[in-house]
Design a protein around this motif. Structure first.
Motif, PDB file in Angstrom:
ATOM      1  N   GLY A  95       0.808  -1.206   0.000  1.00 24.67           N
ATOM      2  CA  GLY A  95       0.000   0.000   0.000  1.00 24.67           C
ATOM      3  C   GLY A  95       0.841   1.255   0.000  1.00 24.67           C
ATOM      4  O   GLY A  95       2.073   1.218  -0.105  1.00 24.67           O
ATOM      5  N   ALA A  96       0.166   2.389   0.132  1.00 23.08           N
ATOM      6  CA  ALA A  96       0.826   3.691   0.083  1.00 23.08           C
ATOM      7  C   ALA A  96       1.677   3.923   1.328  1.00 23.08           C
ATOM      8  O   ALA A  96       1.505   3.265   2.362  1.00 23.08           O
ATOM      9  CB  ALA A  96      -0.214   4.797  -0.056  1.00 23.08           C
ATOM     10  N   VAL A  97       2.591   4.880   1.204  1.00 23.75           N
ATOM     11  CA  VAL A  97       3.520   5.219   2.279  1.00 23.75           C
ATOM     12  C   VAL A  97       3.408   6.708   2.554  1.00 23.75           C
ATOM     13  O   VAL A  97       3.500   7.532   1.637  1.00 23.75           O
ATOM     14  CB  VAL A  97       4.973   4.873   1.892  1.00 23.75           C
ATOM     15  N   HIS A  98       3.191   7.056   3.810  1.00 24.52           N
ATOM     16  CA  HIS A  98       3.131   8.470   4.209  1.00 24.52           C
ATOM     17  C   HIS A  98       4.477   8.887   4.776  1.00 24.52           C
ATOM     18  O   HIS A  98       4.942   8.322   5.772  1.00 24.52           O
ATOM     19  CB  HIS A  98       2.038   8.675   5.258  1.00 24.52           C
ATOM     20  N   PHE A 111      11.161   3.603  -1.409  1.00 29.42           N
ATOM     21  CA  PHE A 111       9.812   3.077  -1.616  1.00 29.42           C
ATOM     22  C   PHE A 111       9.354   3.274  -3.059  1.00 29.42           C
ATOM     23  O   PHE A 111       8.680   2.413  -3.625  1.00 29.42           O
ATOM     24  CB  PHE A 111       8.838   3.723  -0.632  1.00 29.42           C
ATOM     25  N   ARG A 112       9.709   4.394  -3.664  1.00 26.06           N
ATOM     26  CA  ARG A 112       9.333   4.591  -5.062  1.00 26.06           C
ATOM     27  C   ARG A 112      10.050   3.585  -5.960  1.00 26.06           C
ATOM     28  O   ARG A 112       9.471   3.098  -6.936  1.00 26.06           O
ATOM     29  CB  ARG A 112       9.660   6.023  -5.485  1.00 26.06           C
ATOM     30  N   ALA A 113      11.302   3.279  -5.654  1.00 28.94           N
ATOM     31  CA  ALA A 113      12.029   2.286  -6.438  1.00 28.94           C
ATOM     32  C   ALA A 113      11.371   0.924  -6.352  1.00 28.94           C
ATOM     33  O   ALA A 113      11.503   0.096  -7.269  1.00 28.94           O
ATOM     34  CB  ALA A 113      13.483   2.199  -5.964  1.00 28.94           C
ATOM     35  N   GLU A 117       3.478   3.951  -3.866  1.00 30.04           N
ATOM     36  CA  GLU A 117       3.019   5.341  -3.852  1.00 30.04           C
ATOM     37  C   GLU A 117       3.477   6.010  -2.564  1.00 30.04           C
ATOM     38  O   GLU A 117       3.285   5.475  -1.471  1.00 30.04           O
ATOM     39  CB  GLU A 117       1.495   5.397  -3.937  1.00 30.04           C
ATOM     40  N   VAL A 118       4.088   7.198  -2.699  1.00 30.55           N
ATOM     41  CA  VAL A 118       4.569   7.948  -1.538  1.00 30.55           C
ATOM     42  C   VAL A 118       3.772   9.236  -1.428  1.00 30.55           C
ATOM     43  O   VAL A 118       3.649   9.997  -2.396  1.00 30.55           O
ATOM     44  CB  VAL A 118       6.070   8.254  -1.656  1.00 30.55           C
TER      45      VAL A 118
END
Length: 329
Positions: A95-98, A111-113, A117-118
């Motif tokens: 899932g997404a990362v905040h 995380f993008r690599a 989704e950041v």
């Protein structure tokens, strides 16, 4: 949030443009302690033998005691905090990362690599990453009673040990990262730690593989973490020296934005102009792609303040800061 991997350092490029030698430059572009822990007591075996369990166990015990790692939490040593950051996406929930920004950009890049989704806005996400104290403004984050899978990067927290979140690692979810190179001033040793519940950290050890930490790093790391007197004296010196740096920059019209006692962030009006003028005095500083006003300076060693003072005297005529009306703290 930009995923451009801008960093401090890059002194070779500065030398190519402004001349001089590496020894003659004062590199304040990083937040590394300029008075490193003294390296001594290494043996030939540290260099020639594969690291044994005894040395690893000593380092782990020293780290557990120094950072107050709770029962139920594991601690994993690695060849630098960056090696851990690069592997965290593999053990994080999907899932997404905040990642609240602006902050140290390697977390978002990792995380993008991994195709994640950041988000830098405060929105619900299954993974949260915070740099605490934050780089570059030094702010401390607030934490709820249960923040789920949260990575707390405490690379600069050893100057404010009362702010550590290691107690949270007694339960699954939180992971605290520690960087040895910043506070102890031995970035070239490449040593970092992840602290977390065994249920959370288990896969990370497998990703690192055997003998992740070199023999010299095992010995030096253990010696340094066991030396509480050095740590206390160093915190006191950094407090004095950071206040001295603030006085110097205030005299140039700079406004303190924030920082820690290992680095200070200033609003200098035209950051690029200030960097260039400091570079003419062979003092290297740090700019940021998201602000034309912010300049970050690490601390000079006590016997190198004179070089900074001379460089600042050369900037007084053309790079006087123009502080903004509102300042971030």
């Amino acid at each position: 949030m930009s995923d451009v991997r801008d960093h401090g350092g890059g002194l070779d490029a500065a030398i190519a443009r402004w001349g001089g030698t590496r020894e003659g430059w004062l590199d304040l572009s990083t937040g590394i302690n300029p008075v490193p822990y003294p390296v001594e007591g290494l043996t030939s075996n540290d260099w020639t033998a594969l690291p044994d369990s005894g040395a690893s166990d000593r380092l782990t015990r020293a780290a557990r005691a120094f950072w107050g790692v709770p029962e139920g939490a594991d601690i994993i040593a690695a060849p630098g905090a960056s090696a851990l950051i690069a592997r965290l996406p593999a053990i994080a929930p999907p899932g997404a990362v905040h990642i609240p920004g602006p902050t140290y950009n390697e977390h978002a890049a990792a995380f993008r690599a991994a195709g994640r989704e950041v988000r830098d806005q405060d929105a619900p996400a299954p993974v949260r990453v915070v740099v605490h104290p934050n780089n570059p403004d030094g702010r401390l984050h607030e934490f709820g009673p249960d923040d789920g899978f949260t990575v707390v990067d405490e690379s600069f927290c050893d100057v404010t040990p009362e702010a550590t979140q290691t107690a949270r690692t007694a339960r699954p979810g939180p992971i605290v990262l520690k960087s040895f190179g910043k506070f102890w001033g031995l970035a070239g040793l490449r040593l970092g730690f992840a602290i977390g519940h065994a249920e959370t950290l288990g896969p990370l050890a497998e990703l690192l593989g055997p003998w992740a930490v070199a023999g010299p790093a095992l010995r030096i790391g253990a010696q340094a973490l066991e030396d509480r007197a050095w740590a206390e004296a160093t915190r006191a010196r950094l407090t004095r020296d950071s206040a001295r740096l603030d006085r110097l920059m205030s005299g140039q019209g700079a406004a303190l934005v924030g920082g820690t006692t290992l680095f200070r962030l200033y609003d200098v009006g035209d950051a690029a102009a200030m960097q260039e003028r400091l570079a003419e005095g062979h003092v290297w500083s740090r700019l940021f792609p998201y602000s034309k006003r912010w300049l970050r300076l690490g601390l000079p060693a006590p016997d190198r303040f004179g070089q900074l003072e001379t460089a600042l005297d050369g900037t007084a005529g053309g790079a006087t800061a123009q502080p903004s009306a509102s300042r971030r703290t």
